[in-house]
Design a protein around this motif. Structure first.
Motif, PDB file in Angstrom:
ATOM      1  N   HIS A   1     -65.540  61.233  12.554  1.00  0.00           N
ATOM      2  CA  HIS A   1     -66.953  61.561  12.764  1.00  0.00           C
ATOM      3  C   HIS A   1     -67.262  62.986  12.308  1.00  0.00           C
ATOM      4  CE1 HIS A   1     -70.882  61.875  14.626  1.00  0.00           C
ATOM      5  NE2 HIS A   1     -70.468  62.932  15.310  1.00  0.00           N
ATOM      6  N   HIS A   2     -66.445  63.926  12.750  1.00  0.00           N
ATOM      7  CA  HIS A   2     -66.670  65.320  12.366  1.00  0.00           C
ATOM      8  C   HIS A   2     -66.430  65.533  10.877  1.00  0.00           C
ATOM      9  CE1 HIS A   2     -66.397  65.849  16.734  1.00  0.00           C
ATOM     10  NE2 HIS A   2     -67.049  66.985  16.558  1.00  0.00           N
ATOM     11  N   ARG A   3     -65.398  64.873  10.337  1.00  0.00           N
ATOM     12  CA  ARG A   3     -65.117  65.027   8.904  1.00  0.00           C
ATOM     13  C   ARG A   3     -66.269  64.494   8.062  1.00  0.00           C
ATOM     14  NH1 ARG A   3     -59.828  66.097   7.250  1.00  0.00           N
ATOM     15  NH2 ARG A   3     -58.956  67.579   8.733  1.00  0.00           N
ATOM     16  N   LEU A   4     -66.761  63.304   8.402  1.00  0.00           N
ATOM     17  CA  LEU A   4     -67.892  62.744   7.647  1.00  0.00           C
ATOM     18  C   LEU A   4     -69.140  63.603   7.810  1.00  0.00           C
ATOM     19  CD1 LEU A   4     -67.474  58.931   8.403  1.00  0.00           C
ATOM     20  CD2 LEU A   4     -67.092  60.081   6.217  1.00  0.00           C
TER      21      LEU A   4
ATOM     22  N   LEU B   1     -69.327  66.841   8.437  1.00  0.00           N
ATOM     23  CA  LEU B   1     -69.183  68.068   7.640  1.00  0.00           C
ATOM     24  C   LEU B   1     -69.273  67.777   6.150  1.00  0.00           C
ATOM     25  CD1 LEU B   1     -66.341  69.891   9.618  1.00  0.00           C
ATOM     26  CD2 LEU B   1     -68.782  70.416   9.615  1.00  0.00           C
ATOM     27  N   LEU B   2     -68.711  66.635   5.726  1.00  0.00           N
ATOM     28  CA  LEU B   2     -68.750  66.292   4.305  1.00  0.00           C
ATOM     29  C   LEU B   2     -70.187  66.068   3.837  1.00  0.00           C
ATOM     30  CD1 LEU B   2     -67.317  65.534   1.679  1.00  0.00           C
ATOM     31  CD2 LEU B   2     -67.145  63.193   2.537  1.00  0.00           C
ATOM     32  N   PHE B   3     -70.934  65.234   4.563  1.00  0.00           N
ATOM     33  CA  PHE B   3     -72.325  64.984   4.181  1.00  0.00           C
ATOM     34  C   PHE B   3     -73.164  66.257   4.242  1.00  0.00           C
ATOM     35  CE2 PHE B   3     -71.595  60.433   5.735  1.00  0.00           C
ATOM     36  CZ  PHE B   3     -71.346  59.990   4.450  1.00  0.00           C
ATOM     37  N   LEU B   4     -72.960  67.026   5.322  1.00  0.00           N
ATOM     38  CA  LEU B   4     -73.733  68.265   5.463  1.00  0.00           C
ATOM     39  C   LEU B   4     -73.408  69.248   4.345  1.00  0.00           C
ATOM     40  CD1 LEU B   4     -75.715  69.932   7.111  1.00  0.00           C
ATOM     41  CD2 LEU B   4     -73.795  70.740   8.496  1.00  0.00           C
ATOM     42  N   PHE B   5     -72.125  69.344   4.013  1.00  0.00           N
ATOM     43  CA  PHE B   5     -71.720  70.270   2.945  1.00  0.00           C
ATOM     44  C   PHE B   5     -72.299  69.835   1.597  1.00  0.00           C
ATOM     45  CE2 PHE B   5     -68.705  71.241  -0.490  1.00  0.00           C
ATOM     46  CZ  PHE B   5     -68.728  72.631  -0.433  1.00  0.00           C
ATOM     47  N   CYS B   6     -72.222  68.544   1.292  1.00  0.00           N
ATOM     48  CA  CYS B   6     -72.732  68.058   0.006  1.00  0.00           C
ATOM     49  C   CYS B   6     -74.242  68.278  -0.103  1.00  0.00           C
ATOM     50  CB  CYS B   6     -72.393  66.575  -0.151  1.00  0.00           C
ATOM     51  SG  CYS B   6     -70.631  66.239  -0.352  1.00  0.00           S
ATOM     52  N   MET B   7     -74.989  67.876   0.936  1.00  0.00           N
ATOM     53  CA  MET B   7     -76.439  68.023   0.860  1.00  0.00           C
ATOM     54  C   MET B   7     -76.862  69.487   0.850  1.00  0.00           C
ATOM     55  SD  MET B   7     -77.906  64.880   3.203  1.00  0.00           S
ATOM     56  CE  MET B   7     -76.839  65.165   4.602  1.00  0.00           C
ATOM     57  N   SER B   8     -76.196  70.309   1.664  1.00  0.00           N
ATOM     58  CA  SER B   8     -76.535  71.735   1.689  1.00  0.00           C
ATOM     59  C   SER B   8     -76.176  72.405   0.379  1.00  0.00           C
ATOM     60  CB  SER B   8     -75.804  72.420   2.855  1.00  0.00           C
ATOM     61  OG  SER B   8     -76.173  71.847   4.090  1.00  0.00           O
ATOM     62  N   SER B   9     -75.038  72.011  -0.208  1.00  0.00           N
ATOM     63  CA  SER B   9     -74.639  72.613  -1.484  1.00  0.00           C
ATOM     64  C   SER B   9     -75.644  72.290  -2.581  1.00  0.00           C
ATOM     65  CB  SER B   9     -73.247  72.108  -1.873  1.00  0.00           C
ATOM     66  OG  SER B   9     -72.292  72.488  -0.925  1.00  0.00           O
TER      67      SER B   9
ATOM     68  N   SER C   1     -81.072  67.867   6.837  1.00  0.00           N
ATOM     69  CA  SER C   1     -79.782  67.389   6.323  1.00  0.00           C
ATOM     70  C   SER C   1     -78.789  67.199   7.454  1.00  0.00           C
ATOM     71  CB  SER C   1     -79.234  68.395   5.303  1.00  0.00           C
ATOM     72  OG  SER C   1     -80.125  68.555   4.225  1.00  0.00           O
ATOM     73  N   THR C   2     -78.805  68.119   8.418  1.00  0.00           N
ATOM     74  CA  THR C   2     -77.906  67.986   9.565  1.00  0.00           C
ATOM     75  C   THR C   2     -78.195  66.708  10.342  1.00  0.00           C
ATOM     76  OG1 THR C   2     -77.810  70.406   9.730  1.00  0.00           O
ATOM     77  CG2 THR C   2     -77.084  69.136  11.645  1.00  0.00           C
ATOM     78  N   LEU C   3     -79.466  66.425  10.535  1.00  0.00           N
ATOM     79  CA  LEU C   3     -79.840  65.202  11.256  1.00  0.00           C
ATOM     80  C   LEU C   3     -79.393  63.963  10.488  1.00  0.00           C
ATOM     81  CD1 LEU C   3     -81.322  63.846  13.599  1.00  0.00           C
ATOM     82  CD2 LEU C   3     -83.444  64.024  12.271  1.00  0.00           C
ATOM     83  N   ILE C   4     -79.636  63.948   9.163  1.00  0.00           N
ATOM     84  CA  ILE C   4     -79.237  62.790   8.355  1.00  0.00           C
ATOM     85  C   ILE C   4     -77.719  62.631   8.364  1.00  0.00           C
ATOM     86  CG2 ILE C   4     -79.209  61.871   6.005  1.00  0.00           C
ATOM     87  CD1 ILE C   4     -81.912  63.219   5.558  1.00  0.00           C
ATOM     88  N   ALA C   5     -76.992  63.749   8.213  1.00  0.00           N
ATOM     89  CA  ALA C   5     -75.525  63.692   8.203  1.00  0.00           C
ATOM     90  C   ALA C   5     -74.994  63.170   9.533  1.00  0.00           C
ATOM     91  CB  ALA C   5     -74.953  65.073   7.904  1.00  0.00           C
ATOM     92  N   SER C   6     -75.628  63.591  10.630  1.00  0.00           N
ATOM     93  CA  SER C   6     -75.181  63.126  11.939  1.00  0.00           C
ATOM     94  C   SER C   6     -75.394  61.625  12.100  1.00  0.00           C
ATOM     95  CB  SER C   6     -75.937  63.899  13.025  1.00  0.00           C
ATOM     96  OG  SER C   6     -75.572  63.437  14.302  1.00  0.00           O
ATOM     97  N   VAL C   7     -76.563  61.127  11.662  1.00  0.00           N
ATOM     98  CA  VAL C   7     -76.860  59.695  11.786  1.00  0.00           C
ATOM     99  C   VAL C   7     -75.908  58.867  10.926  1.00  0.00           C
ATOM    100  CG1 VAL C   7     -78.596  57.927  11.327  1.00  0.00           C
ATOM    101  CG2 VAL C   7     -79.265  60.082  12.391  1.00  0.00           C
ATOM    102  N   VAL C   8     -75.693  59.291   9.672  1.00  0.00           N
ATOM    103  CA  VAL C   8     -74.826  58.525   8.772  1.00  0.00           C
ATOM    104  C   VAL C   8     -73.385  58.513   9.273  1.00  0.00           C
ATOM    105  CG1 VAL C   8     -73.897  58.431   6.426  1.00  0.00           C
ATOM    106  CG2 VAL C   8     -76.323  58.936   6.780  1.00  0.00           C
ATOM    107  N   SER C   9     -72.875  59.708   9.674  1.00  0.00           N
ATOM    108  CA  SER C   9     -71.489  59.781  10.145  1.00  0.00           C
ATOM    109  C   SER C   9     -71.308  58.970  11.428  1.00  0.00           C
ATOM    110  CB  SER C   9     -71.087  61.239  10.380  1.00  0.00           C
ATOM    111  OG  SER C   9     -71.920  61.844  11.359  1.00  0.00           O
ATOM    112  N   GLN C  10     -72.319  58.978  12.297  1.00  0.00           N
ATOM    113  CA  GLN C  10     -72.226  58.198  13.532  1.00  0.00           C
ATOM    114  C   GLN C  10     -72.216  56.700  13.230  1.00  0.00           C
ATOM    115  OE1 GLN C  10     -71.833  59.549  16.494  1.00  0.00           O
ATOM    116  NE2 GLN C  10     -71.734  57.583  17.551  1.00  0.00           N
TER     117      GLN C  10
END
Length: 587
Positions: free
Chosen positions: A9-12, A14-22, A302-311
């Motif tokens: 969960h945390h890895r996904l 961070l991965l989504f958040l990092f990609c979208m933020s980058s 992006s944080t909200l989207i990353a949290s929903v997708v990873s969850q």
């Protein structure tokens, strides 16, 4: 904290958040850089137009001041009166008044004049100004006076000063310029004329060059002399860029400031504006602040989207993990029910089938185990009591001893001791090295009698190692293997050495023989069997050494066990690697 960070969960997340933020930061950075370049290009173009307009203003000022200065230098009547030699004081007074009137008429022809000063080479001074004149007696030592004398008739712009250059009473700011006076009949200089005007037109023209509140503007003469306003400091000439020789306009970014320069159309003068970047980047600062607000908002989204997708991905996996932990403790009754991505659904279905299969196999193993225990019980009941064998061998020994057959008696006694030692496992599988070597002595005694003196045994074991604990039946399988495969078929005197060697943290109990040895292929198969290859070595000897090697590793660790070296016709060396015991402790 560590487990949470390594969870899917945390890895996904961070991965989504990092990609979208980058991606967001890269796009914003590219946009900011492009906007900055465009803004700087617009500023440069605006600066070129501004400096061209300012150059036109200075050209008009120059022409006006040049015409004003020529009104005196070309006045033949004034030149004649200045040059005229008179003996009478009355005539001299009349001439002086006439010259003063000529200067006064020119003074009142313009509103911006503060003072006009004519200084002859003979030291005569004619002044006309807004107030009573008090001439500086040291004016000949001043730099402006030397510049006018060296001007060769051309007009010299001296610059803006806080007060009059020669009149000690006049303390208002002035713009000073002047030129040399010539006797046109004899073509020789006869003095200088100094004009002091209101500096406001020059300052307004310079102010037109300023792009910001901290801009500094200058006039620069061909010889590098700066004419500045009363408020701006003298620039550091070494820090300024070099002016081009083949261009009339220069716009250059250097040292955190924008330098704009334009060459005036008269006398090689330059006008220059120096503006720090903080004045130019006012719009960029506002845009940067706006971008930061937008980027912060988008990062939150992006944080909200990353949290929903990873969850969405991790939640079914967490359910699967919880059920796996139930399986670990022996609960095979639960099933996982999730509805997620196709790959996760396949994984869950496979897990459910595996759990059902394991449950079926466990039931079968239980039934088979009960049957096996019953068979073992019947087999044990039918075994001969080992104490009956001990007593029988002891009885044979005493009968042989009574008959005087000592050798055969010792053979029976050694066999009895070996059988008793190998069949007693109640106290555990580890013994002292002393006990193991005593057992080895019984075995070697039997072998020596069987080989009829063709075996020489050399033992050299340090006393300090005799108390360490080793697995039971450690040395005997190695010696048995050496005798059976290396020494038994030897046609010469066989030598068997048993000794110890300490190497760092390891104690090696070495069994070495001078038997037939093994070739490279045989040695490779034996070593492969020790490494776990069940097909590497066939026969009971290979299996015995393999079991011993595994027992040593199980008791002490993976770095311990058996090390084998062998050469055809030279013999074999087997090292039983044990840990060196701690001071006063066990290995």
């Amino acid at each position: 904290m560590k487990i949470g960070f390594h969870s899917i969960h945390h890895r996904l997340f961070l991965l989504f958040l990092f990609c979208m933020s980058s991606i967001l930061l890269i796009v914003s950075l590219l946009y900011y850089n492009r906007t900055t370049d465009q803004l700087h290009e617009k500023i440069s173009e605006l600066s070129r137009k501004n400096v061209a307009q300012t150059a036109g203003l200075f050209t008009l000022l120059y022409k006006g001041y040049d015409a004003l200065s020529k009104s005196l230098s070309n006045n033949f009547e004034m030149i004649r009166l200045i040059n005229e030699k008179t003996d009478g004081p009355a005539v001299a007074y009349i001439n002086e008044q006439t010259v003063t009137n000529i200067i006064g008429s020119i003074f009142y022809s313009r509103d911006d004049l503060v003072g006009i000063h004519v200084i002859t080479d003979k030291g005569k001074i004619y002044n006309y100004g807004n107030s009573m004149n008090v001439v500086d007696p040291e004016y000949r030592q001043e730099d402006w006076y030397r510049q006018l004398q060296a001007s060769s008739g051309k007009m010299v712009w001296l610059g803006v000063y806080a007060h009059s250059l020669i009149d000690q009473v006049e303390d208002s700011p002035v713009f000073a310029f002047g030129r040399q006076l010539y006797d046109l009949n004899e073509h020789k200089p006869i003095g200088i004329v100094l004009y002091e005007t209101d500096p406001q037109p020059v300052l307004e023209a310079l102010e037109n060059l300023k792009l910001g509140a901290h801009s500094q503007v200058y006039l620069m003469s061909p010889d590098g002399r700066f004419v500045t306003s009363a408020t701006d400091p003298q620039p550091d000439a070494a820090a300024l860029p070099k002016l081009p020789a083949d261009e009339d306009v220069m716009v250059q970014q250097k040292g955190g400031q924008l330098v704009i320069a334009s060459k005036l159309s008269f006398s090689g003068w330059w006008i220059m504006s120096i503006t720090p970047d903080k004045d130019l980047n006012v719009e960029l600062v506002e845009m940067k602040r706006y971008l930061l607000i937008v980027i912060s908002a988008l990062i939150l989204v992006s944080t909200l989207i990353a949290s929903v997708v990873s969850q969405t991905i991790s939640s079914p996996l967490k359910k699967l993990i919880r059920e796996m932990r139930q399986v670990e403790v022996g609960n095979f009754r639960g099933l996982v029910n999730v509805s997620s991505y196709q790959e996760i659904n396949i994984l869950v279905a496979s897990f459910n089938r595996m759990v059902r299969r394991i449950e079926e196999l466990i039931e079968r193993v239980k039934l088979a185990s009960v049957s096996e225990k019953n068979a073992e019980l019947h087999a044990l009941q039918s075994q001969v009591n080992p104490h009956f064998l001990y007593n029988t061998l002891d009885m044979i020994y005493w009968m042989l001893d009574e008959e005087g057959n000592e050798q055969l008696g010792e053979l029976v006694l050694s066999l009895s001791s070996m059988f008793r030692y190998s069949s007693q496992w109640e106290d555990g599988a580890d013994v002292s090295l002393r006990e193991e070597l005593e057992q080895m002595g019984h075995y070697l005694k039997i072998i020596s009698i069987r080989l009829e003196g063709r075996l020489q045994i050399i033992t050299n074991v340090d006393e300090r190692w005799l108390t360490i604990r080793v697995p039971k039946m450690t040395v005997q399988p190695v010696i048995e293997n050496a005798v059976k495969h290396g020494l038994e078929s030897l046609g010469r005197q066989g030598i068997l050495k048993v000794y110890t060697r300490e190497e760092g943290r390891m104690l090696k109990l070495i069994v070495e023989d001078n038997g037939t040895g093994m070739d490279a292929e045989q040695l490779s198969r034996l070593q492969a069997s020790l490494a776990g290859d069940s097909a590497g070595m066939s026969g009971k000897s290979g299996i015995g050494l393999q079991n011993l090697h595994r027992r040593l590793q199980f008791m002490f660790g993976e770095e311990y066990g058996l090390q084998i070296e062998s050469f055809p016709g030279e013999g074999t060396r087997v090292a039983i690697v044990l840990p060196v015991p701690a001071e006063g402790g066990q290995p």
